[in-house]
Scaffold this active site. Structure first.
Site, PDB file in Angstrom:
ATOM      1  CD  GLU A   1      10.414  52.710 142.177  1.00 11.16           C
ATOM      2  OE1 GLU A   1      11.623  52.435 142.098  1.00 11.16           O
ATOM      3  OE2 GLU A   1       9.690  52.841 141.187  1.00 11.16           O
TER       4      GLU A   1
ATOM      5  CD  GLU B   1      12.359  47.638 138.989  1.00 15.54           C
ATOM      6  OE1 GLU B   1      11.682  47.962 139.988  1.00 15.54           O
ATOM      7  OE2 GLU B   1      12.592  48.414 138.050  1.00 15.54           O
TER       8      GLU B   1
ATOM      9  CG  HIS C   1      11.540  55.972 140.368  1.00 19.49           C
ATOM     10  ND1 HIS C   1      11.524  54.818 139.605  1.00 19.49           N
ATOM     11  CD2 HIS C   1      11.736  56.992 139.492  1.00 19.49           C
ATOM     12  CE1 HIS C   1      11.701  55.125 138.339  1.00 19.49           C
ATOM     13  NE2 HIS C   1      11.837  56.439 138.249  1.00 19.49           N
TER      14      HIS C   1
ATOM     15  CG  HIS D   1      14.494  51.239 140.460  1.00 21.68           C
ATOM     16  ND1 HIS D   1      13.867  52.369 139.976  1.00 21.68           N
ATOM     17  CD2 HIS D   1      15.784  51.342 140.059  1.00 21.68           C
ATOM     18  CE1 HIS D   1      14.728  53.110 139.305  1.00 21.68           C
ATOM     19  NE2 HIS D   1      15.912  52.509 139.353  1.00 21.68           N
TER      20      HIS D   1
END
EC number: 3.4.17.24
Length: 702
Positions: free
Chosen positions: A236, A524, A233, A442
Site C-alpha cells: 500500500e 485510506e 501493509h 493505508h
C-alpha cells in the site's frame, strides 16, 4: 533467481521491493497475428507470474497483487506486451481506470494505453503494452508508485544531515527495534524547543532501542503526542507518500502552521512498520505471512516486534505526556530560574544545537516574569474547553469490555506485553491521554478517494470531535472524500474475507480500546482516483504562502503529489479542530456550527431526542453541510462481540440555517434553505418531524 533471460530481453527482480517469479515468451504464428490485426502489433510478448507473499516458504499465502520488475534490452520504438497471469482479482480497481506504472527515466508515470484484463479460474490476468521511447537501459513496471525500504532510509539520512544543527526544529531519529529479518524500524521525534526538558526519555522496555550508543530524545513538558505510522501493509505505497507530505509540512521552517504544530505537539512517526514485507515485495503480510494490522490487541515481540514496539511507544506517552501527569518543574519558580536549572542539569548530554536553543529561549522569556504570563500568551482558545476532556461512559462501554475479555481468554498468547483485563484503566477514566492523535496510513484498492475509518464512540461529545476532524479534512484537501468515511460499529468488528481476522485487532480499534484515544483513525487512499473534488476555500492571513486551492475539474489520476497534499491536510486539520490555525480556511463560527450539526445528526442516528436548536446567523459561503444519515446503532445491550443488524433510520435533515439564497450556492449545499414561515412555525420546529428535501449526495455513515 533474480534475473530471467528470455527472448532477447532480461527481466530483473534483483532490487528492493521487486516481485517477479517466472517469465515466458509467447510464440505466435502469422495466422493468429492476422486475426488480431486491430490490436497494436507487439514486437515482444511475454507472460509473467508474480510471487505470492512468502512464496516458496511454509508461510506462503494468497496475496498476489503487488508486482515490480525491470526489463532490459528493449529496442527503441518497439512495443512490448506483458500479461501478468496470477494476480488477485482487482477488476473493480482497473474498471475505474487504474493502470500499471512505468519508469523509463527518472519519473514514474501510468501506462498510456488502457490495460485489459480477464478472470480465468481463480486468477486475474492483466495485459498491458508499452513502447520503448528512449534509450534508458532498463524500464521498470509496477502495480503502483513504488517507495522502497532503501528509498526510505536514504530520505531519513538526508533529513539527519539537514537538521543536524537546526536551532528551531527539534529532530531526533533513533532505532526503535529490529524486524524479524533484522531491518531497521525507525522512530522519529519532531517538535520545537519550547517545553524541552533536561532529561532524556527512558528506555521503558528492554526489547526496544537496541542501539545503546544512540541517546534517547529529550522529554517535553505540556505537549501531547501526535503519532503517525505507515506501511504496515507493504504493497500500500500511497501511504508512504501521505506520510512524506505530512513530514514535509511539520518540518517547514517558514510556515506558521508548521511552527504552531511543533509548538503544540511532539510528533512520533514510524515511516515503515513492515520493512521485511516492503523489501521482499509483498502486498499485505510480513516475512511470516502475518497481516500485522490484526495483532494490536496482544502483540508478541518474538512474532510481531514492530507492532509490539509501536504500541509500547503509545502506552508510554499515553501516561508520560498526559496533561494530568506532567508536573512541571517550572510551576513554582520563575521561568528564567527553570531555564537555568535546565542548562545546568543537562551537562554533557546536551548537544550544541540544544545549547543554542536554550540560549534563545532565555532571551525570549527574559521579558516575562513567570510561567503564567507565558501561558497567557500561548494558550489556545479550545485547549481548556470541557469538550477536550476524555470521558468514557462506563455503562455504554461495558459490552465492549466484556467482548475484549472474552477475546483474550480465547486468544491469549505467551510473551504478550498487552493483555486486556476486561477493564478500562481507572487512570484513563480520570485523565486526558498523552496521545492527541493516532493515525495509521493505508492504501485501498476498491473504494475510490481518500477517506478515514474511525471508531464509533459511546460518548456523544467525543464522537462529535471524532467526526469533526474528518469534516475538517475535506475543508483542507480537495481530494479527501468525507462521504466515504466510515464511523460505524460494524466497521470495528468485521472480519477479513481472506484470513478471517477481525478489525478489532487493527491499530485504529485496538488503540481506542486500550487507551481511549478519541482521534484514532485509519487513513485510506485509493491507488487510482477519487469520485470528486472538494472546492477548497483560500487560506486567510497567509499572504499567498499557503498552497492555493486547485481549480475545480474532473478528479485526476492520483500521483505522489496528490497523496502528499492529503498528508499535509492531516496536520493542518489538527490545528483547525483546536481553533489554532494561523492560516485558516474556515472560520471559528463555522467550526462551531459544524459541531452542532454533527451533534444533532449523531443523536438522530442513535434514536435520541434532539435538543432544541437556535436558528442563529448564517454560515459563510464556504461552510459545509452534512448529508443524510444512512445507518444507526441502537444496540443498547452489553455485548459488542457481534454487532446486531439495526433498522436504518429514515434520512432526516440535520441543521438548516437562516440565510439568503445567494449566501449558500445550490451546488454547494445538500439541503434546501428553510423558509421564514417554516422557521416561525413553533409547532413544527419543536416537533422535529419536518422532513425536508435533500439533494442526491452520497450518504455519510455513522
Amino acid at each position: 533467481m533474480t534475473e530471467f533471460r528470455c527472448g532477447g530481453l532480461t527481466f530483473l527482480a534483483n532490487f528492493d521491493s521487486a516481485n517477479l517469479a517466472r517469465v515466458e515468451k509467447v510464440l505466435r504464428d502469422e495466422e493468429s497475428e492476422a486475426t488480431n490485426s486491430i490490436e497494436v502489433k507487439a514486437d515482444y510478448e511475454y507472460q509473467v507470474w508474480t510471487k505470492p507473499d512468502c512464496g516458496g516458504t511454509e508461510y506462503e499465502n494468497g496475496n498476489r497483487s503487488w508486482f515490480h520488475f525491470g526489463v532490459r534490452g528493449g529496442t527503441m520504438l518497439k512495443v512490448i506486451k506483458i500479461t501478468i497471469m496470477n494476480l488477485n482479482k482487482q477488476g473493480k480497481l482497473f474498471a475505474q481506470g487504474h493502470a500499471p506504472l512505468v519508469k523509463s527515466g527518472k519519473k514514474w508515470e501510468r501506462i498510456r494505453d488502457r490495460p485489459t484484463w480477464q478472470s480465468v479460474d481463480n486468477d486475474f490476468r492483466l495485459t498491458f503494452t508499452h513502447r520503448f521511447l528512449n534509450t534508458a537501459p532498463t524500464v521498470y513496471f509496477a502495480f503502483c508508485y513504488p517507495f522502497s525500504y532503501l528509498e526510505c532510509q536514504e530520505m531519513l539520512e538526508s533529513l539527519d544531515d539537514r537538521f543536524r544543527e537546526d536551532n528551531e526544529i527539534y529532530y531526533h531519529r533513533e532505532l526503535l527495534c529490529r524486524s524479524i529479518d533484522g531491518l531497521r524500524v525507525d522512530l522519529l521525534t519532531i517538535s520545537d524547543y519550547e517545553g524541552i526538558h533536561s532529561e532524556l526519555e527512558p528506555v521503558f522496555d528492554e526489547h526496544l532501542f537496541p542501539d545503546g550508543a544512540k541517546k534517547r530524545p529529550r522529554k517535553f513538558e505540556k505537549k501531547r503526542v501526535f503519532f503517525v505510522s505507515s506501511r504496515v501493509h507493504p504493497g500500500e505505497t500511497p501511504s508512504s507518500f501521505v506520510f512524506n507530505g505530512f513530514l514535509d509540512l511539520i518540518l517547514r521552517q517558514n510556515d506558521e502552521r508548521a511552527k504552531q504544530l511543533r509548538r503544540k505537539y511532539v510528533f512520533k512517526l514510524i515511516p515503515i512498520l513492515n520493512p521485511d514485507g516492503v523489501k521482499m515485495g509483498h502486498y499485505r503480510t510480513d516475512s511470516r505471512g502475518a497481516n500485522l494490522n490484526r495483532y494490536y490487541l496482544q502483540p508478541d515481540f518474538s512474532l510481531q516486534p514492530t507492532i509490539y514496539a509501536a504500541k509500547a511507544v503509545i502506552r508510554f506517552h499515553h501516561d508520560a505526556n498526559s496533561p494530568d501527569n506532567q508536573l512541571s518543574t517550572c510551576e513554582n519558580k520563575d521561568f528564567s530560574t527553570a531555564l537555568q536549572d535546565l542548562s545546568s542539569s543537562s551537562g554533557s548530554q546536551k548537544s550544541d544545537q540544544e545549547n543554542v536553543a536554550l540560549d534563545r529561549s532565555k532571551l525570549l522569556f527574559s521579558k516575562t516574569n513567570s510561567i503564567a504570563s507565558i501561558e497567557r500568551q500561548t494558550t489556545l482558545p479550545v485547549l481548556n474547553d470541557t469538550h477536550s476532556n476524555l470521558t468514557i461512559d462506563k455503562h455504554s462501554t461495558s459490552g465492549v469490555l466484556e467482548h475484549i475479555n472474552s477475546h483474550n481468554k480465547d486468544n491469549n498468547q505467551g510473551g504478550s506485553l498487552f493483555i486486556n483485563t476486561g477493564k478500562i484503566n481507572n487512570d484513563m477514566e480520570k485523565k486526558i491521554s498523552g496521545i492527541a492523535f493516532y493515525i495509521d496510513l493505508h492504501g485501498h484498492a476498491s473504494k475510490r478517494g481518500c477517506f478515514l475509518y474511525g471508531n464509533n464512540l459511546p460518548d456523544e461529545e467525543e464522537q462529535v470531535k471524532n467526526i469533526l476532524y474528518a469534516k475538517l479534512m475535506a475543508v483542507n484537501s480537495a481530494h479527501f472524500d468525507f462521504s466515504a468515511c466510515n464511523f460505524t460499529e460494524k466497521n470495528m468488528y468485521t472480519r477479513d474475507k481472506r484470513d478471517g481476522l477481525s478489525k478489532e485487532g487493527s491499530g485504529r480499534v485496538s488503540i481506542w480500546k486500550t487507551f481511549g484515544i478519541t482521534h484514532s483513525y485509519t487513513l485510506e487512499c485509493n491507488y487510482n482516483s477519487g469520485k470528486g473534488l472538494n472546492a477548497v476555500p483560500p487560506a486567510k492571513g497567509d499572504d499567498g504562502r499557503a498552497t492555493p486551492p486547485p481549480p475545480a475539474s474532473f478528479p485526476p489520476k492520483y500521483t505522489p503529489t496528490h497523496y502528499e497534499e492529503v498528508g499535509r491536510a492531516l496536520a493542518v486539520s489538527a490545528l483547525d479542530i483546536e481553533n489554532s490555525n494561523p492560516w485558516p480556511r474556515i472560520g471559528y463560527a463555522d467550526i462551531h456550527a459544524l459541531r452542532e450539526i454533527l451533534r444533532r445528526s449523531i443523536r438522530a442516528s442513535r434514536g435520541l431526542p434532539l435538543p432544541a436548536r437556535k436558528f442563529g446567523g448564517p454560515l459563510k459561503r464556504n461552510s459545509i453541510n452534512l448529508g443524510p444519515v444512512r445507518t444507526v446503532n441502537r444496540n443498547t445491550s452489553n455485548s459488542h462481540s457481534a454487532p446486531t443488524k439495526t433498522t436504518p433510520v429514515p434520512p432526516r435533515t440535520l441543521l438548516h440555517v437562516r440565510s439568503e439564497p445567494s449566501m449558500i450556492p445550490k451546488h454547494k449545499t445538500s439541503v434546501e434553505i428553510v423558509s421564514k414561515s417554516l422557521m416561525n412555525n413553533r409547532r413544527l420546529k419543536n416537533d422535529f418531524k419536518v422532513q425536508l428535501k435533500s439533494k442526491q449526495l452520497p450518504p455519510f455513515r455513522f
